[in-house]
Design a protein around this motif. Structure first.
Motif, PDB file in Angstrom:
ATOM      1  N   VAL A  93       0.874  -1.172   0.000  1.00  0.00           N
ATOM      2  CA  VAL A  93       0.000   0.000   0.000  1.00  0.00           C
ATOM      3  C   VAL A  93       0.912   1.223   0.000  1.00  0.00           C
ATOM      4  O   VAL A  93       1.764   1.355   0.891  1.00  0.00           O
ATOM      5  CB  VAL A  93      -0.928   0.029   1.226  1.00  0.00           C
ATOM      6  N   ASP A  94       0.751   2.097  -0.981  1.00  0.00           N
ATOM      7  CA  ASP A  94       1.593   3.286  -1.091  1.00  0.00           C
ATOM      8  C   ASP A  94       0.778   4.539  -0.832  1.00  0.00           C
ATOM      9  O   ASP A  94      -0.334   4.676  -1.352  1.00  0.00           O
ATOM     10  CB  ASP A  94       2.204   3.399  -2.491  1.00  0.00           C
ATOM     11  N   PHE A  95       1.343   5.436  -0.027  1.00  0.00           N
ATOM     12  CA  PHE A  95       0.771   6.767   0.153  1.00  0.00           C
ATOM     13  C   PHE A  95       1.768   7.770  -0.383  1.00  0.00           C
ATOM     14  O   PHE A  95       2.880   7.899   0.146  1.00  0.00           O
ATOM     15  CB  PHE A  95       0.458   7.049   1.631  1.00  0.00           C
ATOM     16  N   ASP A  96       1.393   8.450  -1.446  1.00  0.00           N
ATOM     17  CA  ASP A  96       2.259   9.439  -2.082  1.00  0.00           C
ATOM     18  C   ASP A  96       3.623   8.842  -2.444  1.00  0.00           C
ATOM     19  O   ASP A  96       4.658   9.489  -2.302  1.00  0.00           O
ATOM     20  CB  ASP A  96       2.429  10.652  -1.174  1.00  0.00           C
ATOM     21  N   GLY A  97       3.597   7.604  -2.901  1.00  0.00           N
ATOM     22  CA  GLY A  97       4.822   6.951  -3.350  1.00  0.00           C
ATOM     23  C   GLY A  97       5.611   6.255  -2.274  1.00  0.00           C
ATOM     24  O   GLY A  97       6.655   5.671  -2.560  1.00  0.00           O
ATOM     25  N   HIS A  98       5.141   6.308  -1.020  1.00  0.00           N
ATOM     26  CA  HIS A  98       5.854   5.691   0.100  1.00  0.00           C
ATOM     27  C   HIS A  98       5.081   4.478   0.609  1.00  0.00           C
ATOM     28  O   HIS A  98       3.892   4.589   0.933  1.00  0.00           O
ATOM     29  CB  HIS A  98       6.050   6.688   1.237  1.00  0.00           C
ATOM     30  N   PRO A  99       5.705   3.309   0.704  1.00  0.00           N
ATOM     31  CA  PRO A  99       5.005   2.098   1.164  1.00  0.00           C
ATOM     32  C   PRO A  99       4.674   2.161   2.656  1.00  0.00           C
ATOM     33  O   PRO A  99       5.572   2.274   3.498  1.00  0.00           O
ATOM     34  CB  PRO A  99       6.004   0.973   0.861  1.00  0.00           C
ATOM     35  N   LEU A 100       3.390   2.081   2.976  1.00  0.00           N
ATOM     36  CA  LEU A 100       2.963   2.144   4.373  1.00  0.00           C
ATOM     37  C   LEU A 100       3.440   0.932   5.157  1.00  0.00           C
ATOM     38  O   LEU A 100       3.730   1.029   6.354  1.00  0.00           O
ATOM     39  CB  LEU A 100       1.434   2.231   4.459  1.00  0.00           C
ATOM     40  N   SER A 101       3.506  -0.231   4.493  1.00  0.00           N
ATOM     41  CA  SER A 101       3.848  -1.465   5.196  1.00  0.00           C
ATOM     42  C   SER A 101       5.268  -1.458   5.730  1.00  0.00           C
ATOM     43  O   SER A 101       5.608  -2.239   6.621  1.00  0.00           O
ATOM     44  CB  SER A 101       3.642  -2.674   4.277  1.00  0.00           C
ATOM     45  N   ARG A 102       6.126  -0.573   5.216  1.00  0.00           N
ATOM     46  CA  ARG A 102       7.504  -0.503   5.696  1.00  0.00           C
ATOM     47  C   ARG A 102       7.661   0.448   6.885  1.00  0.00           C
ATOM     48  O   ARG A 102       8.742   0.543   7.460  1.00  0.00           O
ATOM     49  CB  ARG A 102       8.430  -0.072   4.562  1.00  0.00           C
ATOM     50  N   LEU A 103       6.595   1.133   7.219  1.00  0.00           N
ATOM     51  CA  LEU A 103       6.644   2.032   8.371  1.00  0.00           C
ATOM     52  C   LEU A 103       6.386   1.260   9.656  1.00  0.00           C
ATOM     53  O   LEU A 103       5.645   0.284   9.678  1.00  0.00           O
ATOM     54  CB  LEU A 103       5.602   3.143   8.226  1.00  0.00           C
ATOM     55  N   SER A 104       6.982   1.709  10.736  1.00  0.00           N
ATOM     56  CA  SER A 104       6.704   1.111  12.040  1.00  0.00           C
ATOM     57  C   SER A 104       5.284   1.451  12.474  1.00  0.00           C
ATOM     58  O   SER A 104       4.645   2.353  11.924  1.00  0.00           O
ATOM     59  CB  SER A 104       7.704   1.635  13.077  1.00  0.00           C
ATOM     60  N   ASP A 105       4.799   0.725  13.485  1.00  0.00           N
ATOM     61  CA  ASP A 105       3.465   1.019  14.017  1.00  0.00           C
ATOM     62  C   ASP A 105       3.378   2.469  14.475  1.00  0.00           C
ATOM     63  O   ASP A 105       2.367   3.145  14.248  1.00  0.00           O
ATOM     64  CB  ASP A 105       3.141   0.094  15.195  1.00  0.00           C
ATOM     65  N   LYS A 106       4.436   2.960  15.105  1.00  0.00           N
ATOM     66  CA  LYS A 106       4.447   4.333  15.615  1.00  0.00           C
ATOM     67  C   LYS A 106       4.349   5.334  14.472  1.00  0.00           C
ATOM     68  O   LYS A 106       3.591   6.318  14.547  1.00  0.00           O
ATOM     69  CB  LYS A 106       5.715   4.573  16.424  1.00  0.00           C
ATOM     70  N   LYS A 107       5.101   5.100  13.392  1.00  0.00           N
ATOM     71  CA  LYS A 107       5.074   6.026  12.266  1.00  0.00           C
ATOM     72  C   LYS A 107       3.743   5.964  11.516  1.00  0.00           C
ATOM     73  O   LYS A 107       3.253   6.992  11.039  1.00  0.00           O
ATOM     74  CB  LYS A 107       6.242   5.740  11.322  1.00  0.00           C
ATOM     75  N   ARG A 108       3.143   4.784  11.431  1.00  0.00           N
ATOM     76  CA  ARG A 108       1.822   4.690  10.799  1.00  0.00           C
ATOM     77  C   ARG A 108       0.772   5.406  11.643  1.00  0.00           C
ATOM     78  O   ARG A 108      -0.126   6.058  11.112  1.00  0.00           O
ATOM     79  CB  ARG A 108       1.416   3.231  10.572  1.00  0.00           C
ATOM     80  N   SER A 109       0.889   5.311  12.953  1.00  0.00           N
ATOM     81  CA  SER A 109      -0.041   6.024  13.840  1.00  0.00           C
ATOM     82  C   SER A 109       0.090   7.531  13.664  1.00  0.00           C
ATOM     83  O   SER A 109      -0.914   8.255  13.606  1.00  0.00           O
ATOM     84  CB  SER A 109       0.225   5.649  15.305  1.00  0.00           C
ATOM     85  N   HIS A 110       1.336   8.010  13.562  1.00  0.00           N
ATOM     86  CA  HIS A 110       1.544   9.449  13.354  1.00  0.00           C
ATOM     87  C   HIS A 110       0.983   9.876  12.004  1.00  0.00           C
ATOM     88  O   HIS A 110       0.386  10.964  11.887  1.00  0.00           O
ATOM     89  CB  HIS A 110       3.025   9.783  13.440  1.00  0.00           C
ATOM     90  N   LEU A 111       1.165   9.034  10.978  1.00  0.00           N
ATOM     91  CA  LEU A 111       0.626   9.350   9.656  1.00  0.00           C
ATOM     92  C   LEU A 111      -0.891   9.474   9.709  1.00  0.00           C
ATOM     93  O   LEU A 111      -1.472  10.392   9.119  1.00  0.00           O
ATOM     94  CB  LEU A 111       1.037   8.269   8.663  1.00  0.00           C
ATOM     95  N   ARG A 112      -1.541   8.567  10.431  1.00  0.00           N
ATOM     96  CA  ARG A 112      -3.010   8.623  10.537  1.00  0.00           C
ATOM     97  C   ARG A 112      -3.460   9.896  11.242  1.00  0.00           C
ATOM     98  O   ARG A 112      -4.495  10.475  10.890  1.00  0.00           O
ATOM     99  CB  ARG A 112      -3.541   7.381  11.265  1.00  0.00           C
ATOM    100  N   LEU A 113      -2.696  10.341  12.221  1.00  0.00           N
ATOM    101  CA  LEU A 113      -3.051  11.563  12.940  1.00  0.00           C
ATOM    102  C   LEU A 113      -2.816  12.813  12.098  1.00  0.00           C
ATOM    103  O   LEU A 113      -3.617  13.748  12.126  1.00  0.00           O
ATOM    104  CB  LEU A 113      -2.242  11.663  14.234  1.00  0.00           C
TER     105      LEU A 113
END
Length: 273
Positions: free
Chosen positions: A78-98
């Protein structure tokens, strides 16, 4: 207010007529022996409004959770603006959602002990905005949607439609790039549901925010410009929709009804500041 973080953008598969912002590439997801997603590839452009529709158990909610980074697919990306979300840590995905995403749920999920303005300000405070600035932004957003007189009320003292409109204000206050809505009018009567969908789609359209709505109701799906049908974990159809005349296009085409009249005009004014 929180400003959208800058990302470098790469070309990824998207629906025609849309610049790619959010995309899945052949993703799969299972729960035990049940295959919820069986290889889904879609692209969602910036400013697109997309309804994901399907029967119960089709995988539509799982797809929304993968798109928003709540779930990580077992295979595919899953890519958001060209960046794969699955490679982000749980903490970074949480920050992205916020910081980049907004959410509207079927029951609103407002905190019952907090007044409307504090519910709306909460995402900003969680990302580090001072309480004073967050409350000021919340008051401004609530005023734009025409509910300034409710800012000190708790959810239990509001109607279902009013609470859901406050939930929309909470989703939009941080100027997200994508809003995810899971059955946003499912718990409302027809009139309130119409008003909520009108406010949600118009506010996202005016601000240029992408909107992803999960629904089983074709009348809700018609508020979006595009419909993706999911069956048995696969994309069954993907087509453009003709939106209701009451939504129109842009601020000049906005023809609100009832309480959303002042809200639409105020949101348009605020987005142009």
């Amino acid at each position: 207010m929180i400003q959208a973080q800058s990302y470098s953008q790469t070309q990824i598969q998207a629906h025609p007529q849309s610049a790619p912002l959010l995309a899945t590439h052949d993703i799969t997801k299972s729960f035990g022996t049940v295959r919820a997603l069986a290889g889904v590839s879609i692209g969602i452009g910036a400013g697109d409004s997309v309804a994901i529709m399907g029967p119960s158990g089709s995988g539509k909610s799982t797809l929304l959770h993968c798109l928003s980074g709540v779930l990580v697919p077992e295979q595919g990306t899953v890519d958001f603006d060209g960046h794969p979300l699955s490679r982000l840590s749980d903490k970074k995905r949480s920050h992205l959602r916020l910081s980049q995403f907004g959410f509207v749920f079927q029951d609103g999920q407002l905190l019952p002990e907090l007044p409307a303005r504090e519910n709306v300000a909460l995402p900003l405070m969680l990302t580090g905005t001072s309480r004073g600035q967050a409350l000021k932004a919340a008051d401004d957003m609530i005023g734009r949607i025409g509910l300034a007189d409710l800012r000190d009320r708790r959810p239990g003292d509001m109607s279902g439609g009013q609470a859901q409109r406050i939930a929309i204000a909470r989703a939009m206050v941080g100027r997200p790039r994508v809003v995810f809505a899971d059955e946003p009018s499912g718990a409302l009567d027809q009139a309130s549901g119409h008003e909520v969908m009108q406010l949600l789609t118009t506010t996202c359209q005016i601000s240029g925010t992408s909107l992803v709505v999960v629904t089983h109701d074709i009348n809700v799906a018609r508020w979006c410009s595009r419909l993706i049908e999911i069956r048995d974990g696969l994309v069954h159809a993907d087509r453009r929709m003709q939106m209701p005349e009451s939504q129109g296009s842009g601020t000049n085409g906005f023809k609100p009804t009832g309480a959303t009249d002042a809200a639409g005009a105020a949101v348009a004014e605020g987005s142009n500041r």
